[in-house]
Design a protein around this motif. Structure first.
Motif, short mmCIF file in Angstrom:
data_model
loop_
_atom_site.label_atom_id
_atom_site.label_comp_id
_atom_site.label_asym_id
_atom_site.label_seq_id
_atom_site.Cartn_x
_atom_site.Cartn_y
_atom_site.Cartn_z
N UNK A 62 0.67 -1.17 0.11
CA UNK A 62 0.00 -0.05 -0.04
C UNK A 62 1.05 1.31 0.04
N UNK A 63 1.93 1.24 0.56
CA UNK A 63 3.01 2.34 0.56
C UNK A 63 3.45 2.79 -0.87
N UNK A 64 3.61 1.73 -1.58
CA UNK A 64 4.27 1.75 -2.65
C UNK A 64 3.24 2.32 -3.72
N UNK A 65 2.09 2.10 -3.63
CA UNK A 65 0.91 2.48 -4.46
C UNK A 65 0.62 3.81 -4.19
N UNK A 66 0.59 4.12 -2.95
CA UNK A 66 0.31 5.61 -2.32
C UNK A 66 1.46 6.60 -2.75
N UNK A 67 2.68 6.19 -2.91
CA UNK A 67 3.66 7.29 -3.29
C UNK A 67 3.57 7.37 -4.70
N UNK A 68 3.40 6.31 -5.44
CA UNK A 68 3.35 6.46 -6.91
C UNK A 68 2.02 7.31 -7.57
N UNK A 69 0.94 6.87 -6.44
CA UNK A 69 -0.15 7.95 -6.97
C UNK A 69 0.10 9.34 -6.80
N UNK A 70 0.74 9.65 -5.67
CA UNK A 70 1.25 11.06 -5.65
C UNK A 70 2.16 11.66 -6.51
N UNK A 71 3.04 10.73 -6.81
CA UNK A 71 3.95 10.93 -8.22
C UNK A 71 3.22 11.22 -9.44
N UNK A 72 2.22 10.37 -9.74
CA UNK A 72 1.44 10.52 -10.81
C UNK A 72 0.60 11.98 -10.77
N UNK A 73 0.23 12.37 -9.68
CA UNK A 73 -0.64 13.45 -9.36
C UNK A 73 0.15 14.63 -9.54
N UNK A 74 1.31 14.71 -9.23
CA UNK A 74 2.38 15.83 -9.42
C UNK A 74 2.87 15.95 -10.97
N UNK A 75 2.87 14.91 -11.58
CA UNK A 75 3.33 14.94 -12.91
C UNK A 75 2.01 15.27 -13.80
N UNK A 76 0.76 14.89 -13.46
CA UNK A 76 -0.43 15.14 -14.24
C UNK A 76 -0.54 13.97 -14.89
N UNK A 77 -0.14 12.70 -14.99
CA UNK A 77 -0.14 11.70 -15.81
C UNK A 77 -0.22 10.26 -15.17
N UNK A 78 -0.68 9.47 -15.78
CA UNK A 78 -0.32 8.01 -15.18
C UNK A 78 0.70 7.50 -15.63
N UNK A 79 1.46 6.86 -15.09
CA UNK A 79 2.65 6.04 -15.35
C UNK A 79 2.49 4.55 -15.45
N UNK A 80 1.65 4.00 -15.15
CA UNK A 80 1.25 2.61 -15.28
C UNK A 80 -0.22 2.63 -15.53
N UNK A 81 -0.38 1.41 -16.40
CA UNK A 81 -1.72 1.12 -16.79
C UNK A 81 -1.89 -0.31 -15.95
N UNK A 82 -2.92 -0.11 -15.01
CA UNK A 82 -3.00 -1.01 -14.13
C UNK A 82 -4.34 -1.97 -14.15
N UNK A 96 -6.40 -5.86 -13.13
CA UNK A 96 -6.60 -7.06 -12.12
C UNK A 96 -5.26 -7.79 -12.36
N UNK A 97 -4.79 -8.06 -13.63
CA UNK A 97 -3.85 -9.23 -14.03
C UNK A 97 -2.36 -8.59 -14.16
N UNK A 98 -2.29 -7.59 -14.74
CA UNK A 98 -1.11 -6.82 -15.32
C UNK A 98 -0.96 -5.55 -15.03
N UNK A 99 0.22 -5.00 -14.87
CA UNK A 99 0.82 -3.98 -14.87
C UNK A 99 1.81 -3.57 -15.73
N UNK A 100 1.43 -2.45 -16.52
CA UNK A 100 2.54 -2.07 -17.51
C UNK A 100 2.79 -0.66 -17.82
N UNK A 101 3.94 -0.17 -18.29
CA UNK A 101 4.42 1.16 -18.19
C UNK A 101 3.48 2.05 -19.33
N UNK A 102 3.00 3.04 -18.98
CA UNK A 102 2.24 3.93 -20.12
C UNK A 102 3.35 4.65 -20.82
N UNK A 103 3.09 5.41 -21.77
CA UNK A 103 3.97 6.19 -22.72
C UNK A 103 4.91 7.31 -21.80
#
Length: 298
Positions: free
Chosen positions: A30-50, A52-59
């Motif tokens: 949960x700590x990993x997910x929370x910090x990455x959500x904060x980073x995405x909010x700061x950058x204004x874009x999603x970094x991972x496409x999540x 239920x089964x896979x995680x991949x990098x966005x552009x």
């Protein structure tokens, strides 16, 4: 944007799995997910496409990845540069040691390296009096010694207790016991260093024997480990004492080591240092000694 967030981002990007990334980082998912959500909010874009089964990098994640690696690499190189500078200015720590420390000394050295690996550590041997005089004169930073004492200008920091064990001929009837009561050794000559050479050990053993109801008959003096144990194993029956931490490193044919009881003699080990606040490297050594003692008790 924090370096911690970039470290979390890079680990998830390498694992493409939040659970495995959390395990690598030794934190909860949960700590990993929370910090990455904060980073995405700061950058204004999603970094991972999540999903239920896979995680991949966005552009955006792909674009950020090389910069994250570069910034974390710069952090590592900056730390290395500071460590190198500290090593260049580090003063050698000189520690006086005594025989028979066994695993205790290994634990101290390992912990000191973890805490102050940039600082050279030199081990110095000598008699107790020599080592104490060197600490007092500043030629040694500290010295390990056994037995309680007081000396002007020095502090003695208690570390751990060592159990004393009896070294007996393997063919003696007492060698078959799991524990030997001191009173059972009353008729067997005791090989002991003279008090002038090792007053702390001499006094502990003699005091323990008197507490068991007798004054031991002294055999030939304890000379050194090899010769004394060879004489016990193959000569006229006799016995001596060794610290448990040392006995485990001395497999000698013809000799067995057994715990003593009624009473069970023990010896305190101290770290002798000069009075006053220690410099950083000596403080690291003191902390390493305390940590080794704590782990040994555990």
């Amino acid at each position: 944007m924090e370096l911690r967030q970039l470290r979390y981002f890079l680990t998830v990007a390498e694992e493409l799995h939040f659970g495995r990334a959390a395990e690598r980082l030794h934190i909860v998912q949960s700590a990993v997910s929370q910090q990455l959500r904060r980073l995405e909010r700061e950058l204004g874009t999603e970094l991972f496409a999540r999903s239920t089964r896979t995680v991949r990098l966005t552009e955006a994640g792909d674009r950020l990845l090389p910069y994250a690696r570069e910034m974390l690499g710069l952090q590592t190189r900056a730390r290395e540069a500071i460590d190198e500078l500290r090593a260049e200015h580090a003063v050698t720590v000189r520690l006086g040691t005594s025989s028979g420390l066994g695993d205790w000394l290994d634990a101290i050295l390992t912990e000191f390296t973890r805490r102050a690996g940039y600082a050279p550590l030199e081990l110095v041997t000598g008699s107790t009096e020599q080592r104490l005089e060197q600490v007092r004169a500043g030629d040694l930073d500290a010295a390990l010694l056994r037995g309680e004492r007081t000396e002007p200008g020095l502090e003695f920091l208690p570390l751990w207790q060592d159990v004393l064990m009896a070294a007996l001929p393997a063919g003696h009837e007492l060698a078959g016991r799991e524990t030997v009561e001191l009173a059972e050794l009353a008729d067997l000559p005791l090989r002991l260093s003279p008090r002038s050479r090792n007053p702390a050990l001499h006094d502990v053993v003699m005091r323990s024997c008197r507490a068991a109801g007798y004054v031991p008959a002294l055999g030939p003096e304890f000379t050194n480990d090899q010769d004394t144990l060879a004489s016990i194993g193959h000569g006229k029956p006799s016995w001596t004492v060794f610290y448990a931490s040392h006995a485990g490193q001395l497999p000698v044919p013809g000799v067995v080591f057994r715990p003593l009881s009624e009473p069970a003699p023990v010896m305190w080990t101290y770290l002798a240092v000069r009075s006053g606040p220690p410099r950083a490297e000596l403080r690291a050594l003191i902390e390493a000694c305390y940590e080794a003692a704590e782990r040994g008790r555990a």
